[in-house]
Scaffold this active site. Sequence first.
Site, PDB file in Angstrom:
ATOM      1  N   HIS A 270     -39.165  84.591  87.129  1.00 46.25           N
ATOM      2  CA  HIS A 270     -40.735  84.402  86.835  1.00 46.25           C
ATOM      3  C   HIS A 270     -41.057  84.062  85.441  1.00 46.25           C
ATOM      4  O   HIS A 270     -41.298  85.313  84.915  1.00 46.25           O
ATOM      5  CB  HIS A 270     -41.595  85.246  87.649  1.00 46.25           C
ATOM      6  CG  HIS A 270     -43.006  84.939  87.859  1.00 46.25           C
ATOM      7  ND1 HIS A 270     -43.546  84.733  89.063  1.00 46.25           N
ATOM      8  CD2 HIS A 270     -43.681  84.465  87.152  1.00 46.25           C
ATOM      9  CE1 HIS A 270     -44.955  84.458  89.032  1.00 46.25           C
ATOM     10  NE2 HIS A 270     -45.052  84.277  87.697  1.00 46.25           N
TER      11      HIS A 270
ATOM     12  N   ASP B 265     -44.974  77.267  79.397  1.00 42.17           N
ATOM     13  CA  ASP B 265     -46.028  77.254  78.566  1.00 42.17           C
ATOM     14  C   ASP B 265     -46.802  78.591  78.136  1.00 42.17           C
ATOM     15  O   ASP B 265     -47.678  78.739  77.494  1.00 42.17           O
ATOM     16  CB  ASP B 265     -47.238  76.341  79.069  1.00 42.17           C
ATOM     17  CG  ASP B 265     -47.670  76.791  80.727  1.00 42.17           C
ATOM     18  OD1 ASP B 265     -47.037  77.638  81.239  1.00 42.17           O
ATOM     19  OD2 ASP B 265     -48.561  76.191  81.206  1.00 42.17           O
TER      20      ASP B 265
ATOM     21  N   GLY C 232     -51.938  79.219  88.881  1.00 39.41           N
ATOM     22  CA  GLY C 232     -53.392  79.048  88.454  1.00 39.41           C
ATOM     23  C   GLY C 232     -54.243  80.057  89.106  1.00 39.41           C
ATOM     24  O   GLY C 232     -53.425  81.242  89.759  1.00 39.41           O
TER      25      GLY C 232
ATOM     26  N   GLU D 267     -51.415  88.902  93.202  1.00 40.23           N
ATOM     27  CA  GLU D 267     -51.791  89.154  91.537  1.00 40.23           C
ATOM     28  C   GLU D 267     -53.309  89.288  91.417  1.00 40.23           C
ATOM     29  O   GLU D 267     -53.761  90.467  90.838  1.00 40.23           O
ATOM     30  CB  GLU D 267     -51.131  88.123  90.781  1.00 40.23           C
ATOM     31  CG  GLU D 267     -51.192  88.250  89.459  1.00 40.23           C
ATOM     32  CD  GLU D 267     -50.868  87.415  88.331  1.00 40.23           C
ATOM     33  OE1 GLU D 267     -50.716  87.422  87.145  1.00 40.23           O
ATOM     34  OE2 GLU D 267     -51.026  86.095  88.877  1.00 40.23           O
TER      35      GLU D 267
END
Length: 376
Positions: free
Chosen positions: A27, A31, A188, A218
Site C-alpha cells: 500500500h 502520487d 479518496g 481508515e
Amino acid sequence: MTTDEHLDAPPALTEAMIAGLPKVLLHDHLDGGLRPTTLIELAADVGHELPATEPDALAEWFVTAADSGSLVRYLETFDHTIAVMQTVEGLRRVARDAAVDLAADGVVYAEQRYAPEQHLQRGLTLQEVVDAVQQGFDDGVAEAAEAGHTITIGTLITAMRHADRGVEIAELALANRDRGVVGFDIAGAELGFPASNQAAAFAELRRENFPFTIHAGEADGASSVHDAVQQGTLRLGHGVRLVEDVVRGEGADVDAADRAQLGRLAQWVLDRQIPLEVAPSSNLQTGIAGTISQHPITFLRDLGFAVTINTDNRLMSATSMSREFTLLAAEADWNLDDLEQATLLAAFAGFAHRDVLERIVAEQILPGYEAARAQG
C-alpha cells in the site's frame, strides 16, 4: 533465561539490520511518494507554484499539512503532487524515482497505486497515463538493478470513490492486466462514499477473476469495512478501525488478545485472513491513534489478523519501510520474528502471480532474514 531460550531469541534489531531486511510493500501511493527535489524541478517545468521551493522546507510543509488529524486535509496535499504528474515526462520520472527509492530501502516486491483519471489535465488519455507510468517503473527497476538491488513492481489502477468512473477505470485495469497492472483499488474520501457505490466495477472485476483491494476502515468505521467485505475485496486498505468491532478486556491489560471478544465482522475478517494493509505513521496523521505504541496494529497482530506493514504516502509522512519497521521495533516492541511474519504475510497477499511471489520469498525474503539472524 536458559541457554537454549537465549539461542532461540531473535537478535536485537539495529538500524543497519532493519535497513538491510527484505521488505514487501502493498500500500503505497505513487502520487504520495515524490522526492521533494523532483517535485520542485517538475513544478518549475509546468509553471506550478509550490508552498516552498527548497527541498527540506518543502518536505517539512508536506508533513505539517498532512499532520492535521483529518483525512480531508491530508488529501489536499495531493493537489501539488498531482499537478506535476500531468505529462509523460513527469509521470515517467516520478515512477522511475519510486522504483529506485523503494529498492534502495530494501523493498523486493511493491505494489504501486495511482488513479489515472487524476492525470488528464494536460491532454493525456487514460492509456497514455498507464503507459508512461509503466515505462517509468521499467526504467527504475533497471536502474535499481545496476545499483545491485532487485525489485519487482506491480501496479494497482485506482478509481476515485467520489467520482463516477469506476467501471471505466476497472476496464482500463483489465486492459492492462498483462502489462504490469496486477490489481484494482478505490481511494479518496472514504466517509460518505461507500464502496457499494462502485458495485458495478467490482462485479466486472469478479467476472474477470481480477483481484482488487478497497480502502476501508481508515476515515470511516467498521461499517465501511463491512461494505468492502460485501463487495468481495481480497484485502483491506488500512482496515484498522475494524477494532471497533472488538470488545477489549477489562483491567490494566485491556489489550490482552486472549481477553478480547470479536464481533461477527471482525471474526469473519480474522477467519478468512483478509490482509490488512496497515500504514502506522499515516494512520497517526489521520487520527487513528496518538502514538505508535497506541496504534491498533500490534493488538490486531496479537489477535491473529493478517497484518501487513506499509507506508501509504512516503512524502506526506516523511517515511520509508525501514522507518516504519524501526518505529514498530522501538515503540511497540516488534522483533525480527514479528517483522518477518508481517513480510511473509504481505508477500503471499500480493496480487502478482503465485509463482512470482514464491520466487521472491524463496530467493530474497527468507535468505535475507536468515542473513539477519546470522549477523545478529
